[in-house]
Design a protein around this motif. Structure first.
Motif, short mmCIF file in Angstrom:
data_model
loop_
_atom_site.label_atom_id
_atom_site.label_comp_id
_atom_site.label_asym_id
_atom_site.label_seq_id
_atom_site.Cartn_x
_atom_site.Cartn_y
_atom_site.Cartn_z
N PRO A 105 0.95 -1.10 0.36
CA PRO A 105 -0.09 0.21 0.20
C PRO A 105 1.12 1.68 -0.31
O PRO A 105 1.94 1.57 0.43
CB PRO A 105 -1.21 0.14 1.00
N GLU A 106 0.89 2.27 -0.34
CA GLU A 106 0.98 3.48 -0.53
C GLU A 106 1.09 4.12 0.41
O GLU A 106 0.27 4.10 0.88
CB GLU A 106 0.31 4.32 -1.84
N VAL A 107 1.83 4.81 0.69
CA VAL A 107 2.46 5.15 2.78
C VAL A 107 1.81 7.01 2.42
O VAL A 107 2.01 7.64 1.25
CB VAL A 107 3.74 5.78 2.88
N ASN A 108 1.37 7.39 3.33
CA ASN A 108 0.36 8.16 3.60
C ASN A 108 1.00 9.42 4.38
O ASN A 108 0.58 9.41 5.83
CB ASN A 108 -1.02 8.03 2.72
N ALA A 109 2.21 10.34 3.84
CA ALA A 109 2.39 10.66 5.47
C ALA A 109 1.74 12.43 4.98
O ALA A 109 2.87 13.18 4.75
CB ALA A 109 4.31 10.88 5.14
N LEU A 164 9.70 8.75 7.17
CA LEU A 164 8.14 9.45 6.61
C LEU A 164 8.28 11.16 5.94
O LEU A 164 7.48 11.09 5.09
CB LEU A 164 7.87 9.84 8.23
N LEU A 165 9.38 11.59 6.15
CA LEU A 165 9.73 12.60 5.36
C LEU A 165 9.81 12.38 4.63
O LEU A 165 9.43 13.47 3.29
CB LEU A 165 10.89 13.60 6.42
N GLY A 170 8.09 11.75 -1.77
CA GLY A 170 7.67 11.98 -3.14
C GLY A 170 8.75 10.49 -3.09
O GLY A 170 8.49 9.43 -4.11
N TYR A 171 9.69 9.02 -1.35
CA TYR A 171 10.47 8.52 -2.63
C TYR A 171 9.32 7.67 -0.89
O TYR A 171 9.44 7.36 -0.33
CB TYR A 171 11.62 8.27 -1.24
N ALA A 172 9.31 6.90 -1.67
CA ALA A 172 8.02 5.97 -0.45
C ALA A 172 8.52 4.08 0.07
O ALA A 172 7.99 4.54 1.03
CB ALA A 172 7.06 5.02 -1.62
N ASN A 173 9.95 4.25 -1.48
CA ASN A 173 11.21 3.71 -0.26
C ASN A 173 10.60 3.63 1.04
O ASN A 173 12.06 2.58 2.52
CB ASN A 173 11.74 2.66 -1.22
N GLY A 174 10.92 5.22 1.62
CA GLY A 174 11.81 5.47 1.96
C GLY A 174 11.77 4.94 3.76
O GLY A 174 12.03 4.53 4.80
N ASP A 175 10.23 4.62 3.64
CA ASP A 175 9.67 4.25 4.91
C ASP A 175 9.69 2.60 5.33
O ASP A 175 9.77 2.45 6.28
CB ASP A 175 7.80 4.24 4.96
#
Length: 446
Positions: A105-109, A164-165, A170-175
């Motif tokens: 699922p896409e992260v909604n920060a 999260l930042l 825009g970099y979803a893999n950061g989470d």
């Protein structure tokens, strides 16, 4: 409630609040980093509960079945915490890898997710500081493990915030990367926790404490012969088992004094340490010391003195005075003397012969201090021999007769043999001049 348990209870409350915050926001935003931190905090909640109950057991005093106390309950609890951490780390790592190499699922920060993680960081800083200070104050392994957990939580929370930042940029893999970082932190903390507490449970020697104890014993004056030092620890307290050697001719009181001195030295180096000292005779002493040790070990021998060695036609013979109970028959006393001579020959094979002089052990008797006309004559004799008045002189009337006690002041640098010769000369002159005096006791001092 003890301060240790109060600190642990605060940790339980804080961990519960963090689990709810992280899990709620993590599920709402699909942030694996926050969910991972929620799992991490969940393990801390269980760990804090374990600590709360373990500290309650550990502070119990020693009893008949736990004579060294209950301190290792904390170390057992810490091992349980470490096992929980490993399981949590594996779960976090698996989910993070699934996100990185699969479709997740896409992260909604959202902004409130950032605010929540900032609040979490503030709480982590506070509880880490409180637990660490409490662990140092009370030397608690369980509270120290809690502080370590909270410190890793703090690092993980910072990583999640960064993730999260990055995801918000825009970099979803950061989470997911942040979640993997949390997993690594958890495993690292678990390994450190296991290693330290297994060492304590397996009685691994506390190297720093042992070094401090050895240094303290070797610095003692007068020195002692350190033969063995064994150490272990539990609940922040050191236990030392010490064996020292003393001269075989040393009296029981002297050996006890040496043991007390060792206990005090180790206690100063390691405050709160439990020290047990065993005293042994030094077996490789002189001929006189070995003979004394062999003689005093014979039953009914009360005292041994005047041990002398003489060379007779190239052979060494030994003579000594032995005190035995005064109510023994001559036959029984002779049997004891024969056993004593046999014991000495076995312990000191270089002795060709042993000659014993048997004496009855003097029983205590009533005495009273008296004034006598002999005082002036005794003072005159002392002045002639030493050139000075005696430092102290008194007479006691005992059942055995009149006894003179006098103290001589001699040159502190003179040899003991010279001091003894002076004392013996004075005794002999007093006995010849005043035969009415039954005994003369001369004390010499510098």
């Amino acid at each position: 409630m003890s301060p240790q348990r109060r600190t642990a209870l605060v940790s339980v409350a804080a961990a519960g609040v963090l689990v709810v915050l992280k899990l709620t926001v993590g599920l709402a935003t699909s942030s694996l980093g926050l969910v991972s931190e929620a799992i991490h905090s969940g393990t801390d909640l269980v760990a804090a509960l374990l600590t709360f109950f373990a500290v309650g057991v550990a502070i119990r005093p020693a009893d008949r079945t736990h004579q060294y106390g209950h301190g290792k309950a904390e170390n057992l609890a810490a091992l349980g915490e470490a096992a929980i951490l490993v399981v949590a780390a594996l779960l976090i790592a698996v989910r993070a890898l699934e996100r990185l190499f699969g479709n997740g699922p896409e992260v909604n920060a959202t902004w409130y997710a950032i605010v929540v993680i900032a609040v979490v960081i503030a709480i982590d800083v506070t509880r880490t500081t409180v637990s660490w200070r409490a662990s140092r104050r009370y030397r608690s392994a369980a509270l120290a493990s809690n502080a370590l957990h909270f410190g890793s939580d703090l690092a993980g929370s910072v990583a999640v915030l960064v993730g999260l930042l990055v995801a918000r940029a825009g970099y979803a893999n950061g989470d997911s990367i942040a979640a993997l970082f949390v997993a690594v932190l958890v495993v690292t903390a678990a390994i450190r926790l296991m290693r330290g507490n297994v060492d304590v449970l397996m009685d691994r020697v506390p190297a720093d404490a042992e070094s401090a104890a050895r240094k303290a014993i070797r610095a003692m004056e007068p020195s002692v012969d350190l033969r063995r030092l064994r150490m272990r620890q539990a609940a922040g307290r050191q236990f030392a088992d010490v064996v020292i050697g003393v001269s075989p001719s040393a009296a029981v009181g002297q050996g006890h004094a040496a043991a007390d001195a060792v206990e005090a030295a180790v206690g100063r180096a390691l405050p709160g340490a439990d020290v047990v000292v065993h005293v042994e005779p030094i077996e490789d002493g002189s001929v006189q010391e070995r003979a004394h040790a062999a003689a005093i070990a014979v039953p009914n021998v009360r005292e041994v003195h005047n041990i002398a060695l003489v060379d007779v036609d190239g052979h060494t013979e030994l003579s000594l005075h032995v005190k035995l109970p005064g109510d023994l028959s001559l036959e029984d006393a002779h049997a004891i003397a024969e056993r004593l001579e046999t014991s000495i020959r076995a312990a000191v094979p270089e002795i060709a012969g042993v000659q014993t002089h048997l004496e009855p052990l003097t029983e205590s008797s009533a005495a009273r201090e008296v004034d006598v006309d002999d005082e002036a004559e005794v003072r005159r004799i002392v002045h002639e021999v030493t050139g000075a008045e005696p430092r102290a002189l008194r007479f006691l009337r005992t059942d055995a007769g009149l006894v003179a006690f006098l103290t001589l002041g001699l040159d502190g640098q003179s040899r003991l043999a010279e001091a003894h010769a002076r004392a013996s000369e004075i005794e002999e002159q007093i006995r010849r001049s005043r035969p009415g005096i039954a005994d003369v006791i001369v004390h010499t001092e510098p």
